[in-house]
Design a protein around this motif. Structure first.
Motif, PDB file in Angstrom:
ATOM      1  N   LYS A   1       0.838  -1.191   0.000  1.00 20.76           N
ATOM      2  CA  LYS A   1       0.000   0.000   0.000  1.00 20.76           C
ATOM      3  C   LYS A   1       0.879   1.250   0.000  1.00 20.76           C
ATOM      4  O   LYS A   1       2.041   1.182   0.449  1.00 20.76           O
ATOM      5  N   PRO A   2       0.352   2.365  -0.455  1.00 18.36           N
ATOM      6  CA  PRO A   2       1.159   3.601  -0.434  1.00 18.36           C
ATOM      7  C   PRO A   2       1.682   3.933   0.965  1.00 18.36           C
ATOM      8  O   PRO A   2       2.799   4.450   1.097  1.00 18.36           O
ATOM      9  N   GLU A   3       0.938   3.579   1.992  1.00 22.30           N
ATOM     10  CA  GLU A   3       1.387   3.872   3.359  1.00 22.30           C
ATOM     11  C   GLU A   3       2.534   2.978   3.821  1.00 22.30           C
ATOM     12  O   GLU A   3       3.076   3.184   4.901  1.00 22.30           O
ATOM     13  N   ASP A   4       2.903   1.997   3.000  1.00 24.64           N
ATOM     14  CA  ASP A   4       4.086   1.190   3.303  1.00 24.64           C
ATOM     15  C   ASP A   4       5.375   1.869   2.834  1.00 24.64           C
ATOM     16  O   ASP A   4       6.472   1.374   3.110  1.00 24.64           O
ATOM     17  N   THR A   5       5.234   2.982   2.144  1.00 28.54           N
ATOM     18  CA  THR A   5       6.394   3.704   1.658  1.00 28.54           C
ATOM     19  C   THR A   5       7.235   4.199   2.824  1.00 28.54           C
ATOM     20  O   THR A   5       6.740   4.870   3.726  1.00 28.54           O
ATOM     21  N   ALA A   6       8.508   3.842   2.801  1.00 26.04           N
ATOM     22  CA  ALA A   6       9.421   4.191   3.888  1.00 26.04           C
ATOM     23  C   ALA A   6      10.814   3.683   3.555  1.00 26.04           C
ATOM     24  O   ALA A   6      10.997   2.926   2.594  1.00 26.04           O
ATOM     25  N   VAL A   7      11.775   4.087   4.375  1.00 26.74           N
ATOM     26  CA  VAL A   7      13.090   3.445   4.350  1.00 26.74           C
ATOM     27  C   VAL A   7      13.022   2.270   5.326  1.00 26.74           C
ATOM     28  O   VAL A   7      12.628   2.445   6.488  1.00 26.74           O
ATOM     29  N   TYR A   8      13.377   1.110   4.847  1.00 21.69           N
ATOM     30  CA  TYR A   8      13.330  -0.110   5.657  1.00 21.69           C
ATOM     31  C   TYR A   8      14.742  -0.446   6.140  1.00 21.69           C
ATOM     32  O   TYR A   8      15.675  -0.516   5.335  1.00 21.69           O
TER      33      TYR A   8
ATOM     34  N   GLY B   1      19.785   0.777   5.391  1.00 18.66           N
ATOM     35  CA  GLY B   1      18.437   1.118   4.961  1.00 18.66           C
ATOM     36  C   GLY B   1      18.252   0.946   3.461  1.00 18.66           C
ATOM     37  O   GLY B   1      19.184   1.140   2.677  1.00 18.66           O
ATOM     38  N   THR B   2      17.028   0.589   3.084  1.00 18.89           N
ATOM     39  CA  THR B   2      16.688   0.465   1.667  1.00 18.89           C
ATOM     40  C   THR B   2      15.311   1.098   1.453  1.00 18.89           C
ATOM     41  O   THR B   2      14.394   0.888   2.240  1.00 18.89           O
ATOM     42  N   GLN B   3      15.204   1.876   0.403  1.00 19.21           N
ATOM     43  CA  GLN B   3      13.971   2.632   0.154  1.00 19.21           C
ATOM     44  C   GLN B   3      12.925   1.732  -0.507  1.00 19.21           C
ATOM     45  O   GLN B   3      13.217   1.039  -1.491  1.00 19.21           O
ATOM     46  N   VAL B   4      11.722   1.781   0.029  1.00 18.77           N
ATOM     47  CA  VAL B   4      10.567   1.126  -0.585  1.00 18.77           C
ATOM     48  C   VAL B   4       9.536   2.210  -0.880  1.00 18.77           C
ATOM     49  O   VAL B   4       9.115   2.938   0.022  1.00 18.77           O
ATOM     50  N   THR B   5       9.164   2.312  -2.136  1.00 16.26           N
ATOM     51  CA  THR B   5       8.180   3.314  -2.555  1.00 16.26           C
ATOM     52  C   THR B   5       7.019   2.614  -3.243  1.00 16.26           C
ATOM     53  O   THR B   5       7.231   1.872  -4.210  1.00 16.26           O
ATOM     54  N   VAL B   6       5.820   2.847  -2.727  1.00 19.48           N
ATOM     55  CA  VAL B   6       4.622   2.235  -3.303  1.00 19.48           C
ATOM     56  C   VAL B   6       3.787   3.362  -3.908  1.00 19.48           C
ATOM     57  O   VAL B   6       3.234   4.194  -3.198  1.00 19.48           O
ATOM     58  N   SER B   7       3.742   3.363  -5.221  1.00 23.76           N
ATOM     59  CA  SER B   7       3.060   4.463  -5.907  1.00 23.76           C
ATOM     60  C   SER B   7       2.658   4.028  -7.307  1.00 23.76           C
ATOM     61  O   SER B   7       3.342   3.228  -7.943  1.00 23.76           O
TER      62      SER B   7
END
Length: 120
Positions: free
Chosen positions: A86-93, A113-119
């Motif tokens: 979901k878009p709200e999962d967007t974050a640096v993991y 950290g690794t960037q995850v972008t849901v868009s």
């Protein structure tokens, strides 16, 4: 010296999937727990999922049923399978490990950290 190296982040459409990996290397004697945290812009870092030796896996309520954490002890590697993103999962993991080195007690270590972008 201990290193945690994450991989697998990226851009994905809503409803898609990603698999994150975290490999721990160095003079590691034992790993007690490995986990994934995330931090979105303007928010505090939060626990996503954790796997601890001898205990049930632990998930944030927001990801239960969608994310699965697993661990390959032989490879000192943890994985986070993320489905139905979901878009709200967007974050640096960030990967975290609680481990002991030879000649030392347990300590907490973090990946870069690794960037995850849901868009869309």
């Amino acid at each position: 010296q201990v290193q945690l190296v994450e991989s697998g982040g990226g851009l994905v459409q809503p409803g898609g999937s990603l698999r994150l990996s975290c490999a721990a290397s160095g003079s590691i004697l034992s790993i007690n727990a490995m986990g994934w945290y995330r931090q979105a812009p303007g928010k505090e870092r939060e626990l996503v999922a954790a796997i601890t030796s001898g205990r049930p896996t632990n998930y944030a309520d927001s990801v239960k049923g969608r994310f699965t954490i697993s661990r390959d002890n032989a490879k000192n590697t943890a994985y986070l399978q993320m489905n139905s993103l979901k878009p709200e999962d967007t974050a640096v993991y960030y990967c975290n490990a609680r481990l002991a080195q030879y000649g030392r007690g347990y300590g907490d270590y973090w990946g870069q950290g690794t960037q995850v972008t849901v868009s869309s």
